[in-house]
Design a protein around this motif. Structure first.
Motif, PDB file in Angstrom:
ATOM      1  N   ILE A 374      -1.296  -3.741   7.684  1.00 48.88           N
ATOM      2  CA  ILE A 374      -1.380  -3.566   5.921  1.00 48.88           C
ATOM      3  C   ILE A 374      -0.807  -2.208   5.255  1.00 48.88           C
ATOM      4  N   ARG A 375      -0.870  -1.233   5.838  1.00 45.05           N
ATOM      5  CA  ARG A 375      -0.955   0.236   4.933  1.00 45.05           C
ATOM      6  C   ARG A 375       1.244   0.883   4.645  1.00 45.05           C
ATOM      7  N   LEU A 376       1.557  -0.440   6.581  1.00 41.35           N
ATOM      8  CA  LEU A 376       2.755  -0.463   6.545  1.00 41.35           C
ATOM      9  C   LEU A 376       3.550  -0.844   5.037  1.00 41.35           C
ATOM     10  N   ILE A 377       3.077  -2.182   5.081  1.00 45.42           N
ATOM     11  CA  ILE A 377       3.617  -3.177   3.938  1.00 45.42           C
ATOM     12  C   ILE A 377       3.363  -2.626   3.049  1.00 45.42           C
ATOM     13  N   GLY A 378       2.649  -1.932   2.841  1.00 48.15           N
ATOM     14  CA  GLY A 378       2.508  -0.997   1.364  1.00 48.15           C
ATOM     15  C   GLY A 378       3.560  -0.664   0.763  1.00 48.15           C
ATOM     16  N   ASN A 379       3.918   0.430   2.417  1.00 46.76           N
ATOM     17  CA  ASN A 379       3.976   1.590   1.945  1.00 46.76           C
ATOM     18  C   ASN A 379       6.341   0.745   1.273  1.00 46.76           C
ATOM     19  N   LEU A 380       6.658   0.068   2.467  1.00 48.68           N
ATOM     20  CA  LEU A 380       7.781  -0.286   2.796  1.00 48.68           C
ATOM     21  C   LEU A 380       7.807  -1.536   1.291  1.00 48.68           C
ATOM     22  N   LEU A 399      -2.214 -13.717   3.021  1.00 45.98           N
ATOM     23  CA  LEU A 399      -2.266 -13.123   4.846  1.00 45.98           C
ATOM     24  C   LEU A 399      -3.201 -11.662   4.127  1.00 45.98           C
ATOM     25  N   ILE A 400      -2.514 -11.105   2.931  1.00 50.82           N
ATOM     26  CA  ILE A 400      -3.012  -9.669   2.582  1.00 50.82           C
ATOM     27  C   ILE A 400      -4.377  -9.741   2.125  1.00 50.82           C
ATOM     28  N   LEU A 401      -4.251 -10.336   1.047  1.00 55.68           N
ATOM     29  CA  LEU A 401      -5.618 -10.555   0.412  1.00 55.68           C
ATOM     30  C   LEU A 401      -6.533 -11.276   2.076  1.00 55.68           C
ATOM     31  N   ASP A 402      -6.464 -12.257   2.457  1.00 52.69           N
ATOM     32  CA  ASP A 402      -7.184 -12.989   3.379  1.00 52.69           C
ATOM     33  C   ASP A 402      -8.014 -11.620   4.042  1.00 52.69           C
ATOM     34  N   TYR A 419      -4.026  -1.149  -2.089  1.00 52.35           N
ATOM     35  CA  TYR A 419      -2.667  -0.005  -2.114  1.00 52.35           C
ATOM     36  C   TYR A 419      -1.695  -1.218  -1.965  1.00 52.35           C
ATOM     37  N   ALA A 420      -1.575  -2.239  -0.759  1.00 53.61           N
ATOM     38  CA  ALA A 420      -0.627  -2.725  -0.686  1.00 53.61           C
ATOM     39  C   ALA A 420      -0.511  -4.064  -2.122  1.00 53.61           C
ATOM     40  N   VAL A 421      -1.648  -4.842  -2.551  1.00 49.21           N
ATOM     41  CA  VAL A 421      -1.353  -5.396  -3.518  1.00 49.21           C
ATOM     42  C   VAL A 421      -0.669  -5.086  -4.760  1.00 49.21           C
ATOM     43  N   ARG A 422      -0.973  -3.709  -5.104  1.00 46.36           N
ATOM     44  CA  ARG A 422      -0.194  -3.100  -6.668  1.00 46.36           C
ATOM     45  C   ARG A 422       1.077  -2.526  -6.050  1.00 46.36           C
ATOM     46  N   ASN A 428       6.796  -6.359 -10.879  1.00 49.77           N
ATOM     47  CA  ASN A 428       7.109  -7.838 -10.139  1.00 49.77           C
ATOM     48  C   ASN A 428       6.044  -9.084 -10.598  1.00 49.77           C
ATOM     49  N   SER A 429       6.619  -9.125 -11.867  1.00 49.03           N
ATOM     50  CA  SER A 429       6.416 -10.840 -12.553  1.00 49.03           C
ATOM     51  C   SER A 429       5.636 -11.954 -11.234  1.00 49.03           C
ATOM     52  N   GLN A 430       7.049 -12.392 -10.470  1.00 53.47           N
ATOM     53  CA  GLN A 430       6.394 -13.004 -10.218  1.00 53.47           C
ATOM     54  C   GLN A 430       5.061 -13.437  -8.376  1.00 53.47           C
ATOM     55  N   ASN A 431       4.870 -12.090  -8.393  1.00 53.00           N
ATOM     56  CA  ASN A 431       3.821 -11.723  -7.736  1.00 53.00           C
ATOM     57  C   ASN A 431       2.841 -11.463  -7.890  1.00 53.00           C
TER      58      ASN A 431
END
Length: 475
Positions: A374-380, A399-402, A419-422, A428-431
């Motif tokens: 999840i950290r890597l997803i947030g960084n990317l 998936l991340i929220l769960d 961190y990833a959600v932020r 990004n209004s869609q997300n």
């Protein structure tokens, strides 16, 4: 009656025996060379005499190697050899003139040949080890800050001496030979290492066995990690435990007290390519850890360490951009997160949530793996709308929220989810709309969002996801 002693010669005002012909005289000369003034005024003839003694004693060793019955007569020869090396070692300390004089007598070739002969001797261990160690110290001192000597040492020592010494059971022999290798290496000789990859791998093994020794560490960090070609060749042939050791040193270099020098960035971009491509191709190997038969699988541990390196590389702004667009990396990370998340829910295994791990329990190799995904997803996704949208398309946000649950196997999981959600929702209004609708439909827990620093506000018919604090930087 003992033979009369020869007249004395003088060295910088200090009386020494001459000509040098016995152990007592060698020891006196060794002591004299501890003083800089004596080193600086030493005549070349003294080194020729020491070399003559060394050659004669070497001949005795050759005879013993051919005829085992001669071994019992080697004690005095080994003493002389040891003292010759000590004398020459001391003479070379911070004295280029002595280094040059000794080198020009071809003493280096004699020393290396003699050290290689030591492998074949079956004698009392301590006396042999002492001679062996002193010989390596001499080679290290004659090569120190002297390029011509380094070149001659390399010609004679590579590859056989390094293959012999780096795998030796004696720690000091490994350390001294590592010192010689570190001192002698340059960009041209690094290419020769690529053709003798076993030497490079032996340095990794030496660091594994002696992590406190500075020379193997410096060889790897100051030489190996500056050569992407060598690292790639090494990685293909190393064992998984050796790969983990190398990757740990890559991490140490990235997160060190000093930032990566700008000159090193192109090199580490090449390392990033190797690490990311290997992770994309092999990351599903980590799923073997779900089986009780593979809970300590070294191949899976290497994959875990690849993820750790990717997390640190994407926290470096000079490397982040390259990895954000690396083909297949983000998709593979999201896919792997989904696989272990589902597997952890369906059955009890190392990827299942644990709230009762005992203090000090480090048996779980997968500890922190999910939170690091999840950290890597947030960084990317940091300030990268294409990747933000890609995660959404892959259904990665639910998936991340769960995954936001207290889990002893994944410390700081909540913080990494926040961190990833932020980073997924920034500009990004869609997300943002997606998460707001999830809350409205009961698919996202309002209290969870609040704990994560978000709240949903309804404005007319529109739902707005609001942040209650500043977004964190890339980590």
């Amino acid at each position: 009656m003992a033979a009369p002693r020869q007249p004395s010669a003088r060295l910088s005002g200090v009386t020494v025996p001459a000509p040098i012909h016995d152990l007592e005289a060698l020891r006196a000369l060794t002591a004299l060379f501890k003083e800089p003034r004596n080193r600086e005024t030493a005549p070349r003839t003294i080194f020729q005499r020491v070399l003559d003694i060394l050659k004669k004693a070497s001949h005795d060793v050759e005879l013993a190697c051919r005829d085992s019955s001669q071994v019992e007569h080697l004690a005095s020869s080994l003493q002389l050899i040891t003292e010759c090396f000590r004398c020459l070692r001391n003479a070379c300390i911070e004295c280029s003139a002595n280094q040059n004089s000794i080198r020009n007598l071809d003493t280096i070739g004699v020393a290396v040949d003699l050290i290689l002969l030591f492998r074949e001797l079956q004698v009392e261990q301590d006396s042999l080890l002492t001679a062996f160690r002193c010989g390596l110290q001499f080679l290290g001192n004659i090569a120190s800050r002297n390029e011509e000597s380094q070149s001659i040492v390399w010609v004679h020592a590579f590859p056989e001496l390094f293959l012999t010494c780096l795998n030796h059971q004696d720690k000091k022999i490994v350390a001294y030979s590592s010192m010689i290798l570190f001192t002698s290496l340059n960009s041209e000789r690094m290419k020769e290492l690529e053709e003798n990859i076993n030497i490079a791998i032996s340095v990794i093994e030496a660091h594994q066995k002696q992590p406190e020794s500075e020379w193997p560490f410096l060889i790897i960090t100051d030489h190996f990690l500056k050569s992407p070609e060598l690292v790639k060749a090494m990685y293909a042939k190393m064992s998984n435990s050796e790969r983990v050791t190398l990757l740990d040193l890559v991490i140490a270099k990235i997160v060190g007290d000093e930032p990566l020098p700008k000159d090193d960035i192109p090199v580490f971009l090449s390392h990033a390519e190797l690490i990311a491509s290997t992770f994309v191709d092999e990351c599903k190997t980590v799923l073997k850890l779900m089986s009780e038969d593979h809970t300590d699988d070294e191949e899976a541990l290497a994959i875990i360490r690849l993820l750790d390196v990717l997390c640190e590389m994407t926290a470096n702004t000079d490397l982040l951009g390259y990895l954000q667009v690396f083909p297949g990396l983000l998709e593979r990370v999201v896919d792997l997160l989904r696989l272990i998340h589902v597997a952890g829910k369906d059955t009890t295994n190392v990827f299942s949530i644990s709230g009762c791990m005992k203090a000090g329990d480090v048996s779980n190799m997968a500890e922190g793996f999910k939170s690091h995904l999840i950290r890597l997803i947030g960084n990317l996704c940091y300030k990268n709308k294409d990747n933000q949208d890609k995660v959404s398309e892959l259904d990665g946000i639910p998936l991340i929220l769960d995954s936001c649950s207290l889990d002893d196997r994944n410390p700081f999981m909540t913080q990494w989810v926040v961190y990833a959600v932020r980073n997924l929702t920034e500009d990004n209004s869609q997300n943002q709309d997606l998460i707001a609708k999830m809350e409205d439909q009961g698919l996202a827990d309002p209290s969870l969002l609040k704990k994560m620093g978000f709240e949903v506000e309804k404005r007319g018919e529109k739902l707005i996801l609001k942040s209650t604090s500043e977004a964190p930087p890339c980590e």
